[in-house]
Design an enzyme around this catalytic site. Structure first.
Site, PDB file in Angstrom:
ATOM      1  N   ASP A 104       1.032  -1.267   0.177  1.00  0.00           N
ATOM      2  CA  ASP A 104       0.039   0.160  -0.003  1.00  0.00           C
ATOM      3  C   ASP A 104       1.109   1.069   0.089  1.00  0.00           C
ATOM      4  O   ASP A 104       1.768   1.086   0.433  1.00  0.00           O
ATOM      5  CB  ASP A 104      -0.675  -0.289   0.841  1.00  0.00           C
ATOM      6  CG  ASP A 104      -0.637  -0.493   2.824  1.00  0.00           C
ATOM      7  OD1 ASP A 104       0.737  -0.671   2.669  1.00  0.00           O
ATOM      8  OD2 ASP A 104      -1.070  -0.951   3.757  1.00  0.00           O
ATOM      9  N   ASN A 137      -8.279  -2.508  13.905  1.00  0.00           N
ATOM     10  CA  ASN A 137      -9.517  -2.131  13.282  1.00  0.00           C
ATOM     11  C   ASN A 137      -9.829  -4.044  12.927  1.00  0.00           C
ATOM     12  O   ASN A 137     -10.318  -3.959  11.963  1.00  0.00           O
ATOM     13  CB  ASN A 137      -9.816  -1.310  12.898  1.00  0.00           C
ATOM     14  CG  ASN A 137      -9.503  -0.998  11.367  1.00  0.00           C
ATOM     15  OD1 ASN A 137      -8.324  -1.674  10.849  1.00  0.00           O
ATOM     16  ND2 ASN A 137     -10.024  -0.228  11.112  1.00  0.00           N
ATOM     17  N   HIS A 169      -7.799  -4.304   9.699  1.00  0.00           N
ATOM     18  CA  HIS A 169      -7.318  -4.137   8.926  1.00  0.00           C
ATOM     19  C   HIS A 169      -6.088  -4.990   8.063  1.00  0.00           C
ATOM     20  O   HIS A 169      -4.881  -5.176   8.888  1.00  0.00           O
ATOM     21  CB  HIS A 169      -7.132  -2.493   8.625  1.00  0.00           C
ATOM     22  CG  HIS A 169      -5.655  -1.118   8.715  1.00  0.00           C
ATOM     23  ND1 HIS A 169      -6.231  -0.787   9.120  1.00  0.00           N
ATOM     24  CD2 HIS A 169      -4.958  -2.206   8.239  1.00  0.00           C
ATOM     25  CE1 HIS A 169      -4.884  -0.267   9.477  1.00  0.00           C
ATOM     26  NE2 HIS A 169      -4.594  -0.290   9.157  1.00  0.00           N
ATOM     27  N   GLU A 195      -9.612  -0.982   5.438  1.00  0.00           N
ATOM     28  CA  GLU A 195     -10.986  -1.483   6.331  1.00  0.00           C
ATOM     29  C   GLU A 195     -11.394  -2.083   6.264  1.00  0.00           C
ATOM     30  O   GLU A 195     -11.806  -3.348   5.217  1.00  0.00           O
ATOM     31  CB  GLU A 195     -11.069   0.555   6.084  1.00  0.00           C
ATOM     32  CG  GLU A 195      -9.542   1.282   5.634  1.00  0.00           C
ATOM     33  CD  GLU A 195      -9.255   1.606   7.132  1.00  0.00           C
ATOM     34  OE1 GLU A 195      -8.382   0.379   8.137  1.00  0.00           O
ATOM     35  OE2 GLU A 195      -8.124   2.079   7.328  1.00  0.00           O
TER      36      GLU A 195
HETATM   37  C1  GLP Z   1      -1.084   0.435   9.284  1.00  0.00           C
HETATM   38  C2  GLP Z   1      -0.524   0.003   6.950  1.00  0.00           C
HETATM   39  C3  GLP Z   1      -0.603  -1.281   7.367  1.00  0.00           C
HETATM   40  C4  GLP Z   1       0.080  -1.943   8.566  1.00  0.00           C
HETATM   41  C5  GLP Z   1      -0.916  -1.366   9.669  1.00  0.00           C
HETATM   42  C6  GLP Z   1      -0.019  -1.994  10.983  1.00  0.00           C
HETATM   43  O1  GLP Z   1      -2.023   1.359   8.361  1.00  0.00           O
HETATM   44  N1  GLP Z   1      -1.123   0.186   5.980  1.00  0.00           N
HETATM   45  O2  GLP Z   1       0.050  -2.051   6.254  1.00  0.00           O
HETATM   46  O3  GLP Z   1       0.211  -3.265   8.082  1.00  0.00           O
HETATM   47  O4  GLP Z   1      -1.101  -0.489   9.402  1.00  0.00           O
HETATM   48  O5  GLP Z   1       0.788  -1.011  11.369  1.00  0.00           O
HETATM   49  P1  GLP Z   1       1.835  -0.891  12.540  1.00  0.00           P
HETATM   50  O6  GLP Z   1       2.272  -2.217  12.117  1.00  0.00           O
HETATM   51  O7  GLP Z   1       2.255   0.133  12.345  1.00  0.00           O
HETATM   52  O8  GLP Z   1       0.415  -1.008  13.810  1.00  0.00           O
END
Ligand code: GLP
Length: 246
Positions: free
Chosen positions: A67, A145, A147, A152
């Site tokens: 992403d 949440n 995702h 989402e």
């Molecule tokens: C973000 C990213 C994801 C990531 C997730 C968890 O919003 N878009 O690709 O895996 O949320 O993030 P983190 O590892 O900082 O908790």
């Protein structure tokens, strides 16, 4: 789905790095799906160290990130492209022409609305993954949440690469690298169907903030209100969780 409970974040990072390095050693032309975010930072750190000390070469590896923020240029420190350069791309012998991150700020053709340029970039990215023979081993983080990528809650499981609106909780969780009030509202993400075509998937979850999401994932019911539950539809998923997230 195989669950592995690791003692702490270090152990989780070490295990994830060894799965990534094993895939590189075992496959002649590996295609990796890679996440940004805080969770995989330790994995990248260990992968870089191992690449140096054990002379593991990334020269035959192709990478696709999951992403990118929309409207954020590649040289912005908050872009996932900049993140990947800091944590991996500039630190191993990856061929830059084999690293792929969606372009969140494609230049529109003359008279073309920015939204059309973004849509064209999504189609191009999905096609590039297809041309590479789909993703091989894909690593995923987990949003609080549920995702995965930027898919989402409510995302159809048959979704492909597209522009999405970020949930308020996601924007808050990712606000550190953007000035107040400037956290992007839109992003490009590969779809859940794109992810599920990976030959193997490793999901990483660390820290108390992920406890609720991890518990829901364990529930073993594929439900579009909780995107990570789509992984129950995939035959080769490994979930690495540390004790604080369990
Ligand atoms: C973000 C990213 C994801 C990531 C997730 C968890 O919003 N878009 O690709 O895996 O949320 O993030 P983190 O590892 O900082 O908790």
């Amino acid at each position: 789905m195989i669950w592995e409970i690791l003692d702490d974040y270090d152990a989780l990072s070490k295990r994830a790095a060894s799965l990534l390095l094993d895939a590189i050693r075992a496959t002649p032309r590996p295609v990796l799906g890679l996440p940004a975010g805080r969770t995989p930072e330790g994995m990248y750190e260990r992968v870089v160290a191992a690449a140096r000390s054990d002379s593991v070469s990334f020269s035959a590896v192709t990478t696709f990130n999951l992403d990118e923020y929309a409207g954020v240029a590649r040289d912005h420190p908050g872009s996932y492209y900049a993140y990947m350069k800091r944590h991996l791309f500039d630190r191993v012998d990856l061929d830059p022409s084999r690293t792929n991150v969606p372009d969140g700020a494609p230049v529109p053709r003359l008279g073309e609305p920015a939204s059309d340029a973004l849509a064209a970039e999504c189609a191009r990215y999905e096609a590039a993954i297809k041309n590479a023979g789909s993703l091989g081993l894909t690593f995923l983080g987990l949003g609080t949440n549920g995702h995965i990528g930027f898919n989402e809650p409510g995302t159809p499981f048959d979704s492909r690469t597209r522009v999405v609106e970020l949930a308020a909780s996601t924007r808050m969780a990712n606000s550190a690298l953007f000035p107040a009030g400037k956290v992007p509202r839109l992003a490009i993400t590969i779809g859940i169907a794109t992810m599920l075509e990976s030959s193997a998937i490793v999901l990483l979850a660390s820290g108390e903030a992920k406890r609720e999401a991890v518990a829901r994932l364990r529930g073993n019911a594929a439900d579009e209100s909780f995107p990570a539950s789509a992984l129950w539809r995939h035959p080769n998923v490994r979930v690495l969780v540390d004790r604080s997230a369990k």
